[in-house]
Design a protein around this motif. Structure first.
Motif, PDB file in Angstrom:
ATOM      1  N   LEU A 135      -7.215  24.550  10.459  1.00 37.76           N
ATOM      2  CA  LEU A 135      -7.940  24.883   9.241  1.00 37.76           C
ATOM      3  C   LEU A 135      -7.698  26.328   8.827  1.00 37.76           C
ATOM      4  CD1 LEU A 135      -9.790  23.425   7.254  1.00 37.76           C
ATOM      5  CD2 LEU A 135     -11.742  24.410   8.459  1.00 37.76           C
ATOM      6  N   ALA A 136      -7.506  27.194   9.799  1.00 37.60           N
ATOM      7  CA  ALA A 136      -7.282  28.614   9.491  1.00 37.60           C
ATOM      8  C   ALA A 136      -5.801  28.974   9.406  1.00 37.60           C
ATOM      9  CB  ALA A 136      -7.966  29.483  10.539  1.00 37.60           C
ATOM     10  N   ALA A 137      -4.924  27.989   9.506  1.00 43.58           N
ATOM     11  CA  ALA A 137      -3.486  28.275   9.456  1.00 43.58           C
ATOM     12  C   ALA A 137      -3.086  28.756   8.079  1.00 43.58           C
ATOM     13  CB  ALA A 137      -2.698  27.016   9.824  1.00 43.58           C
ATOM     14  N   PRO A 138      -2.024  29.539   7.976  1.00 46.74           N
ATOM     15  CA  PRO A 138      -1.583  30.029   6.657  1.00 46.74           C
ATOM     16  C   PRO A 138      -1.171  28.884   5.751  1.00 46.74           C
ATOM     17  CG  PRO A 138       0.055  30.502   8.356  1.00 46.74           C
ATOM     18  CD  PRO A 138      -1.163  30.042   9.079  1.00 46.74           C
ATOM     19  N   ALA A 139      -1.365  29.090   4.446  1.00 48.38           N
ATOM     20  CA  ALA A 139      -1.042  28.044   3.475  1.00 48.38           C
ATOM     21  C   ALA A 139       0.427  27.669   3.500  1.00 48.38           C
ATOM     22  CB  ALA A 139      -1.454  28.499   2.073  1.00 48.38           C
ATOM     23  N   ALA A 140       1.289  28.592   3.962  1.00 49.43           N
ATOM     24  CA  ALA A 140       2.721  28.291   4.029  1.00 49.43           C
ATOM     25  C   ALA A 140       3.031  27.159   4.995  1.00 49.43           C
ATOM     26  CB  ALA A 140       3.494  29.542   4.440  1.00 49.43           C
ATOM     27  N   LEU A 141       2.121  26.880   5.925  1.00 44.28           N
ATOM     28  CA  LEU A 141       2.307  25.747   6.824  1.00 44.28           C
ATOM     29  C   LEU A 141       1.898  24.486   6.077  1.00 44.28           C
ATOM     30  CD1 LEU A 141       2.817  24.447   9.612  1.00 44.28           C
ATOM     31  CD2 LEU A 141       0.417  24.912  10.145  1.00 44.28           C
ATOM     32  N   GLY A 142       2.850  23.635   5.774  1.00 46.55           N
ATOM     33  CA  GLY A 142       2.533  22.398   5.082  1.00 46.55           C
ATOM     34  C   GLY A 142       1.692  21.471   5.935  1.00 46.55           C
ATOM     35  N   THR A 143       0.871  20.676   5.286  1.00 45.93           N
ATOM     36  CA  THR A 143       0.028  19.721   6.012  1.00 45.93           C
ATOM     37  C   THR A 143       0.872  18.740   6.808  1.00 45.93           C
ATOM     38  OG1 THR A 143      -1.746  19.948   4.389  1.00 45.93           O
ATOM     39  CG2 THR A 143      -1.758  17.959   5.727  1.00 45.93           C
ATOM     40  N   ALA A 144       2.064  18.425   6.304  1.00 43.86           N
ATOM     41  CA  ALA A 144       2.960  17.527   7.042  1.00 43.86           C
ATOM     42  C   ALA A 144       3.269  18.082   8.420  1.00 43.86           C
ATOM     43  CB  ALA A 144       4.249  17.324   6.250  1.00 43.86           C
ATOM     44  N   ASP A 145       3.688  19.345   8.479  1.00 48.77           N
ATOM     45  CA  ASP A 145       4.014  19.959   9.761  1.00 48.77           C
ATOM     46  C   ASP A 145       2.780  20.121  10.635  1.00 48.77           C
ATOM     47  OD1 ASP A 145       6.678  20.357  10.390  1.00 48.77           O
ATOM     48  OD2 ASP A 145       6.876  22.071   9.067  1.00 48.77           O
ATOM     49  N   ARG A 189       2.948   5.549   8.660  1.00 48.82           N
ATOM     50  CA  ARG A 189       3.003   6.295   7.401  1.00 48.82           C
ATOM     51  C   ARG A 189       1.657   6.267   6.683  1.00 48.82           C
ATOM     52  NH1 ARG A 189       6.483   4.820   3.226  1.00 48.82           N
ATOM     53  NH2 ARG A 189       6.021   2.652   3.742  1.00 48.82           N
ATOM     54  N   HIS A 190       0.973   5.140   6.772  1.00 50.35           N
ATOM     55  CA  HIS A 190      -0.303   4.994   6.076  1.00 50.35           C
ATOM     56  C   HIS A 190      -1.385   5.849   6.749  1.00 50.35           C
ATOM     57  CE1 HIS A 190       2.217   1.431   5.483  1.00 50.35           C
ATOM     58  NE2 HIS A 190       1.699   1.385   4.265  1.00 50.35           N
ATOM     59  N   ALA A 191      -1.400   5.867   8.080  1.00 47.82           N
ATOM     60  CA  ALA A 191      -2.377   6.684   8.791  1.00 47.82           C
ATOM     61  C   ALA A 191      -2.160   8.166   8.506  1.00 47.82           C
ATOM     62  CB  ALA A 191      -2.294   6.408  10.291  1.00 47.82           C
ATOM     63  N   LEU A 192      -0.903   8.605   8.514  1.00 53.68           N
ATOM     64  CA  LEU A 192      -0.610  10.004   8.220  1.00 53.68           C
ATOM     65  C   LEU A 192      -0.990  10.361   6.785  1.00 53.68           C
ATOM     66  CD1 LEU A 192       2.811  10.379  10.035  1.00 53.68           C
ATOM     67  CD2 LEU A 192       0.727  11.658  10.565  1.00 53.68           C
ATOM     68  N   ALA A 193      -0.774   9.445   5.851  1.00 53.39           N
ATOM     69  CA  ALA A 193      -1.135   9.711   4.462  1.00 53.39           C
ATOM     70  C   ALA A 193      -2.644   9.852   4.318  1.00 53.39           C
ATOM     71  CB  ALA A 193      -0.613   8.580   3.574  1.00 53.39           C
ATOM     72  N   LEU A 194      -3.406   8.972   4.942  1.00 50.53           N
ATOM     73  CA  LEU A 194      -4.867   9.050   4.864  1.00 50.53           C
ATOM     74  C   LEU A 194      -5.367  10.356   5.477  1.00 50.53           C
ATOM     75  CD1 LEU A 194      -5.586   5.354   5.849  1.00 50.53           C
ATOM     76  CD2 LEU A 194      -6.216   6.401   3.660  1.00 50.53           C
ATOM     77  N   ALA A 195      -4.825  10.708   6.640  1.00 52.14           N
ATOM     78  CA  ALA A 195      -5.235  11.958   7.283  1.00 52.14           C
ATOM     79  C   ALA A 195      -4.859  13.155   6.417  1.00 52.14           C
ATOM     80  CB  ALA A 195      -4.593  12.074   8.663  1.00 52.14           C
ATOM     81  N   ALA A 196      -3.667  13.132   5.835  1.00 53.59           N
ATOM     82  CA  ALA A 196      -3.217  14.249   5.008  1.00 53.59           C
ATOM     83  C   ALA A 196      -4.130  14.455   3.810  1.00 53.59           C
ATOM     84  CB  ALA A 196      -1.779  14.023   4.550  1.00 53.59           C
ATOM     85  N   LEU A 223       0.847  -1.185   0.000  1.00 58.18           N
ATOM     86  CA  LEU A 223       0.000   0.000   0.000  1.00 58.18           C
ATOM     87  C   LEU A 223       0.885   1.238   0.000  1.00 58.18           C
ATOM     88  CD1 LEU A 223      -2.841  -0.950   2.502  1.00 58.18           C
ATOM     89  CD2 LEU A 223      -2.540  -1.571   0.104  1.00 58.18           C
ATOM     90  N   ASP A 224       0.944   1.922  -1.122  1.00 58.99           N
ATOM     91  CA  ASP A 224       1.775   3.108  -1.260  1.00 58.99           C
ATOM     92  C   ASP A 224       1.125   4.273  -0.510  1.00 58.99           C
ATOM     93  OD1 ASP A 224       3.578   5.062  -2.176  1.00 58.99           O
ATOM     94  OD2 ASP A 224       2.261   5.504  -3.881  1.00 58.99           O
ATOM     95  N   PRO A 225       1.811   4.875   0.464  1.00 57.76           N
ATOM     96  CA  PRO A 225       1.198   5.994   1.185  1.00 57.76           C
ATOM     97  C   PRO A 225       0.752   7.134   0.279  1.00 57.76           C
ATOM     98  CG  PRO A 225       3.090   5.189   2.401  1.00 57.76           C
ATOM     99  CD  PRO A 225       3.091   4.470   1.085  1.00 57.76           C
ATOM    100  N   ASP A 226       1.516   7.440  -0.768  1.00 56.40           N
ATOM    101  CA  ASP A 226       1.090   8.499  -1.679  1.00 56.40           C
ATOM    102  C   ASP A 226      -0.224   8.139  -2.368  1.00 56.40           C
ATOM    103  OD1 ASP A 226       3.105  10.367  -1.251  1.00 56.40           O
ATOM    104  OD2 ASP A 226       4.457   9.387  -2.652  1.00 56.40           O
ATOM    105  N   GLY A 227      -0.370   6.865  -2.715  1.00 54.02           N
ATOM    106  CA  GLY A 227      -1.621   6.427  -3.319  1.00 54.02           C
ATOM    107  C   GLY A 227      -2.789   6.522  -2.344  1.00 54.02           C
TER     108      GLY A 227
END
Length: 378
Positions: free
Chosen positions: A227-237, A335-342, A85-89
């Protein structure tokens, strides 16, 4: 920029030396929690098992509640199920299903209110006043449905309520009615699953159950705080800091197998230790200014906006949040849980804004999962 303070959830203990409570111990400091998680002399409470196809059978067969001699083999079954299961997928599939759901909700709202096609187009995602209940429509549904499809279940959409029923009774203390619903749900999930030996089938279902509440809670916390954070904050962080400051899994338990010593405390044989991730994640010894939302990973400013590897952030942070555990029992599907949440959170950040509505949480001794969070289309 100056990042906000996020106070600890109610009843989060302060970091201190291991504290005796009700015949057991509460462990709150980062170093002490890691010491217990990585010491094989502390073991998980073992589930006794039960008749095949029941909740008790599932609990007694998954790696999560297995004795040390059974754990490696059962964990390997879960790891094997996740291997392809590829996390990006997964992230892309979660984003796609989230977008489709928001589109449908917008159309339904427009049809109900008589909004024409031109007005729908001007609002982008649909009627601007449409409220979306994130937990029910997205956080509890999308990750489980996507993962169920990738794990080969015949009806991924029908798997969602079944997994939810099992998750509600998965931990000890469930009332008889919830346990009976979970028994039926385990049978339904087995019927949807591809043919496999009993242990492999149980651990496949276990992956879905483990992903249900924890991933939903992570999505809910990210929406609440980011949700209101600036777009410069990546979803990863965003996800990495939410895991630290408002973890969906607040604690886990271990049992001492003999007379042991932890941080100068004498731990008796069979003593139960409650490891408080929520406190350890704010330990000032490893997290300066511990209550401040403070993205520090090297992806900050580089992995900004949707589609930039939200499942990778934890691997690069100087001190990892303990929410996914550590040592041989650490979560195999991190990694899979973080990918799904992201995937879910990226779409919500792009298309929705916060709604002024209170956030409440389901009562649970070790989990922190919102019961409802509303957002509005931009």
């Amino acid at each position: 920029m100056s990042w906000p303070m996020i106070p600890p959830a109610p009843d989060t203990p302060a970091c201190a030396a291991p504290l005796p409570v009700d015949g057991g111990w509460v462990v709150t400091r980062h170093a002490d929690v890691v010491a217990v998680l990585t010491d094989p002399r502390y073991v998980v409470p073992v589930a006794p098992g039960g008749p095949p196809g029941t909740l008790a059978w599932l609990r007694g067969t998954v790696s999560r509640f297995s004795a040390p001699d059974r754990h490696p083999g059962r964990r390997a079954l879960g790891v094997a199920a996740l291997r392809d299961l590829d996390p990006d997928g997964l992230r892309e599939a979660a984003a796609r299903l989230t977008g489709e759901t928001l589109d449908r909700l917008a159309r339904e709202r427009a049809d109900a209110t008589g909004v024409g096609a031109g007005e729908r187009g001007r609002s982008g995602a649909g009627h601007a006043e449409t409220r979306v209940e994130v937990m029910g429509w997205l956080a509890r549904r999308v990750p489980v449905e996507v993962l169920a499809a990738r794990l080969g279940l015949a009806d991924p959409a029908a798997a969602v309520p079944a997994v939810t029923a099992v998750a509600a009774a998965y931990h000890p203390g469930a009332d008889p009615a919830a346990a009976a619903r979970a028994d039926r749900a385990v049978g339904a999930l087995l019927g949807m699953s591809p043919p496999a030996p009993a242990e492999a089938a149980a651990n496949r279902i276990g992956l879905l159950v483990q992903a249900a509440d924890a991933t939903a809670g992570l999505i809910g916390a990210a929406v609440r705080h980011g949700l209101a954070a600036p777009a410069a904050l990546g979803t990863a962080d965003l996800l990495a800091e939410v895991l630290r400051l408002d973890p969906p899994v607040r604690a886990t338990r271990r049992v001492a197998t003999g007379a042991l010593r932890l941080a100068g405390r004498e731990i008796g044989p069979d003593a139960t230790l409650l490891l408080r991730f929520d406190a350890a994640n704010r330990d000032p010894a490893v997290h300066p200014d511990p209550d401040r939302f403070h993205p520090r990973g090297p992806d900050h400013g580089r992995l900004a906006g949707p589609g930039h590897g939200g499942h990778l952030a934890l691997a690069h942070r100087p001190v990892r949040a303990l929410t996914f555990g550590a040592g041989p029992r650490g979560c195999p599907g991190e990694r899979h849980a973080l990918a799904l949440a992201a995937g879910v959170v990226e779409v919500l950040r792009a298309r929705c804004r916060p709604a002024a509505a209170p956030v409440r949480y389901a009562p649970h001794p070790t989990l922190r999962v919102p019961t409802s969070i509303e957002v509005m289309f931009r």
